[in-house]
Enzyme design. Structure first.
Site, PDB file in Angstrom:
ATOM      1  N   ASP A 278      -0.652   4.350   0.901  1.00 61.08           N
ATOM      2  CA  ASP A 278      -1.150   5.251   1.787  1.00 61.08           C
ATOM      3  C   ASP A 278      -0.516   5.048   3.205  1.00 61.08           C
ATOM      4  O   ASP A 278       0.186   4.082   3.647  1.00 61.08           O
ATOM      5  CB  ASP A 278      -2.794   4.866   2.025  1.00 61.08           C
ATOM      6  CG  ASP A 278      -3.218   3.473   2.480  1.00 61.08           C
ATOM      7  OD1 ASP A 278      -2.481   2.475   1.985  1.00 61.08           O
ATOM      8  OD2 ASP A 278      -3.909   3.403   3.417  1.00 61.08           O
TER       9      ASP A 278
ATOM     10  N   GLU B 165      -5.293   1.005   2.733  1.00 65.94           N
ATOM     11  CA  GLU B 165      -4.988  -0.047   3.597  1.00 65.94           C
ATOM     12  C   GLU B 165      -5.155   0.104   5.081  1.00 65.94           C
ATOM     13  O   GLU B 165      -5.574  -0.527   5.805  1.00 65.94           O
ATOM     14  CB  GLU B 165      -3.737  -0.741   3.287  1.00 65.94           C
ATOM     15  CG  GLU B 165      -3.312  -2.012   4.016  1.00 65.94           C
ATOM     16  CD  GLU B 165      -2.874  -2.181   5.552  1.00 65.94           C
ATOM     17  OE1 GLU B 165      -3.031  -3.106   6.115  1.00 65.94           O
ATOM     18  OE2 GLU B 165      -2.480  -0.956   5.960  1.00 65.94           O
TER      19      GLU B 165
ATOM     20  N   HIS C 153       0.843  -1.081   0.035  1.00 64.28           N
ATOM     21  CA  HIS C 153      -0.046   0.002   0.077  1.00 64.28           C
ATOM     22  C   HIS C 153       0.970   1.351   0.027  1.00 64.28           C
ATOM     23  O   HIS C 153       1.843   1.402   0.521  1.00 64.28           O
ATOM     24  CB  HIS C 153      -1.049   0.001   1.413  1.00 64.28           C
ATOM     25  CG  HIS C 153      -0.195  -0.067   2.537  1.00 64.28           C
ATOM     26  ND1 HIS C 153       0.056   1.194   3.384  1.00 64.28           N
ATOM     27  CD2 HIS C 153      -0.073  -0.850   3.360  1.00 64.28           C
ATOM     28  CE1 HIS C 153       0.608   0.775   4.445  1.00 64.28           C
ATOM     29  NE2 HIS C 153       0.534  -0.541   4.521  1.00 64.28           N
TER      30      HIS C 153
ATOM     31  N   HIS D 128       4.113   4.266  12.169  1.00 62.12           N
ATOM     32  CA  HIS D 128       2.780   4.989  13.051  1.00 62.12           C
ATOM     33  C   HIS D 128       3.361   5.760  14.074  1.00 62.12           C
ATOM     34  O   HIS D 128       2.673   6.404  14.636  1.00 62.12           O
ATOM     35  CB  HIS D 128       1.713   3.892  13.390  1.00 62.12           C
ATOM     36  CG  HIS D 128       1.168   3.182  12.375  1.00 62.12           C
ATOM     37  ND1 HIS D 128      -0.235   2.534  12.456  1.00 62.12           N
ATOM     38  CD2 HIS D 128       1.367   2.668  11.114  1.00 62.12           C
ATOM     39  CE1 HIS D 128      -0.532   1.921  11.418  1.00 62.12           C
ATOM     40  NE2 HIS D 128       0.634   2.101  10.697  1.00 62.12           N
TER      41      HIS D 128
ATOM     42  N   ASP E  64       6.336   1.760   6.996  1.00 61.67           N
ATOM     43  CA  ASP E  64       4.956   1.242   6.816  1.00 61.67           C
ATOM     44  C   ASP E  64       4.405   2.021   5.544  1.00 61.67           C
ATOM     45  O   ASP E  64       3.535   2.717   5.640  1.00 61.67           O
ATOM     46  CB  ASP E  64       4.238   1.156   7.910  1.00 61.67           C
ATOM     47  CG  ASP E  64       2.775   0.388   7.714  1.00 61.67           C
ATOM     48  OD1 ASP E  64       2.645  -0.337   6.601  1.00 61.67           O
ATOM     49  OD2 ASP E  64       1.839   0.591   8.766  1.00 61.67           O
TER      50      ASP E  64
ATOM     51  N   GLU F  12       4.646  -6.081   4.120  1.00 64.56           N
ATOM     52  CA  GLU F  12       4.378  -4.980   5.542  1.00 64.56           C
ATOM     53  C   GLU F  12       5.664  -5.424   6.317  1.00 64.56           C
ATOM     54  O   GLU F  12       6.208  -6.548   6.268  1.00 64.56           O
ATOM     55  CB  GLU F  12       3.305  -5.638   6.221  1.00 64.56           C
ATOM     56  CG  GLU F  12       1.734  -5.414   5.534  1.00 64.56           C
ATOM     57  CD  GLU F  12       1.396  -3.871   5.827  1.00 64.56           C
ATOM     58  OE1 GLU F  12       2.113  -3.118   6.542  1.00 64.56           O
ATOM     59  OE2 GLU F  12       0.501  -3.566   5.254  1.00 64.56           O
TER      60      GLU F  12
HETATM   61 ZN   LIG Z   1       1.167  -1.126   6.387  1.00 58.36          ZN
END
Ligand SMILES: [Zn+2]
Length: 387
Positions: free
Chosen positions: A73, A137, A71, A355, A104, A166
């Site tokens: 995003d 995602e 992904h 994150h 990520d 991932e």
């Molecule tokens: Zn991810």
């Protein structure tokens, strides 16, 4: 021109402001890059979400297809003041690249794009390579990989195995492959009581105390003790709320939230039945009005160790000298949708800063990851489908 350097490609991808479900223009860019390597690309929109399906195939026929899923995003960067360099800067300092998506998972996307490009140029591949990317995602993931899988089915595109990029590594790149994931079930508990003055509790029914009692019953239930591939299932309480601002009022209602991370001993429906029984018993014995509502985010799955994980393990060992652990821990990913169609495993960077503000990864690891994916493509290509 195709950007051959995975670090520079990762840097470029990080500069696109692609907070879910926006792709920030990144998928157009990826398409133009892959076009340079003779991938045929389909960029399509599903409910305002952009998705990309790209296939490279050898000139002659091909027997099998390996797909890479990822992904573009990212989660919101939060307070810009928390970032040492801009969240979309892709700044490279002291051997690390900084920015939202560095871990990520834009760097892994760059790594598998470059790995595929090099493998296509250097090896006489007999297999086809698919790259599928979404910009949905990190959110509800309704119109991302699921839509791509629908598109694949509708267009009768062949895929045999899939790698999701991932971040799966724990301390060092290559120490962990994910071969499955636990399931996740969210529950919201509602309890209706009777409002009253705290000085006259006998005239009220306290929903906070009822809900605490109920939650402790739920929490103390032993779900299981795990099995060969999974750790024990666990239920965790994430909030208890009343919207009550006064300390001298017993509120009329209370709401709580919990999440169950569960292994393949359960399906979501089993857990719902189990919790239903516990709540019915609790309601009748304590004269309470507890009600539970659910949101499912996917049952557990496992791709049993074998063909796919062996090829990845061997490739990792060759590049890093590490023997990876096969794990089913951590959160959910789009692999939960893919496993319904093809065997899938996940392998990517060390996930320690994902994150977080100042998300970053070692630039050296991006190159190593590219080398691992490239080695994987070579090995996969050489093995017959039945192995
Ligand atoms: Zn991810």
């Amino acid at each position: 021109m195709f950007v051959n350097d995975p670090i520079l490609l990762a840097k470029k991808l990080i500069t696109f402001q692609s907070v879910t479900p926006e792709d920030g223009g990144s998928l157009e860019y990826v398409r133009s890059q892959l076009n340079n390597r003779k991938f045929s690309c389909n960029l399509f929109v599903e409910n305002n979400v952009k998705n990309l399906f790209a296939r490279w195939k050898p000139e002659k026929t091909y027997e099998k297809t390996i797909a890479f899923n990822g992904h573009v995003d990212v989660v919101h960067p939060g307070d810009p003041k928390q970032w040492k360099y801009g969240a979309f800067s892709g700044e490279i300092k002291s051997g690390r690249i900084f920015g939202r998506g560095a871990v990520d998972m834009k760097s892994a996307v760059a790594a598998f794009m470059c790995a595929a490009s090099e493998a296509i140029l250097e090896y006489d591949l007999k297999s086809s390579i698919v790259i599928m990317l979404t910009s949905d995602e990190e959110g509800k993931a309704e119109f991302g990989t699921r839509a791509i899988l629908d598109w694949i089915k509708k267009n009768k595109e062949q895929i045999n195995h899939c790698i999701v990029g991932e971040p799966t590594s724990s301390d060092k790149l290559g120490d962990t492959i994910k071969i499955g994931r636990r399931g996740s079930l969210n529950g919201t508990v509602y309890c209706i009581g009777k409002q009253g003055h705290v000085a006259y509790p006998e005239k009220a029914i306290n929903p906070v105390e009822k809900i605490i009692e109920f939650l402790s019953k739920l929490k103390s239930y032993q779900l299981d003790s795990g099995n060969d591939f999974f750790g024990p299932s666990s239920l965790n309480i994430s909030s208890v709320e009343t919207n009550n601002l006064s300390s001298n009022v017993i509120p009329g209602e209370c709401e709580a939230k919990f999440n169950v991370r569960y292994n393949d001993n359960y399906k979501a429906s089993d857990l719902k039945n189990l919790i239903k029984n516990i709540s019915q018993e609790f309601n009748s014995s304590s004269k309470s009005k507890i009600r539970v509502e659910y949101r499912e985010s996917g049952d557990s799955f496992i791709t049993k160790p074998g063909h796919l994980s062996n090829i990845m393990s061997e490739s990792i060992k060759k590049i890093t000298k590490l023997t990876p652990k096969l794990s089913t821990g951590g959160g959910t990913s789009d692999a939960r949708f893919i496993q319904k169609f093809y065997p899938v495993i996940e392998f990517g960077l060390v996930g320690d800063t994902m994150h977080q503000a100042n998300e970053n990864t070692k630039t050296k690891d991006i190159v190593l990851l590219k080398n691992i994916y490239k080695e994987f493509i070579r090995n996969y290509d050489q093995q017959s489908l039945n192995e």
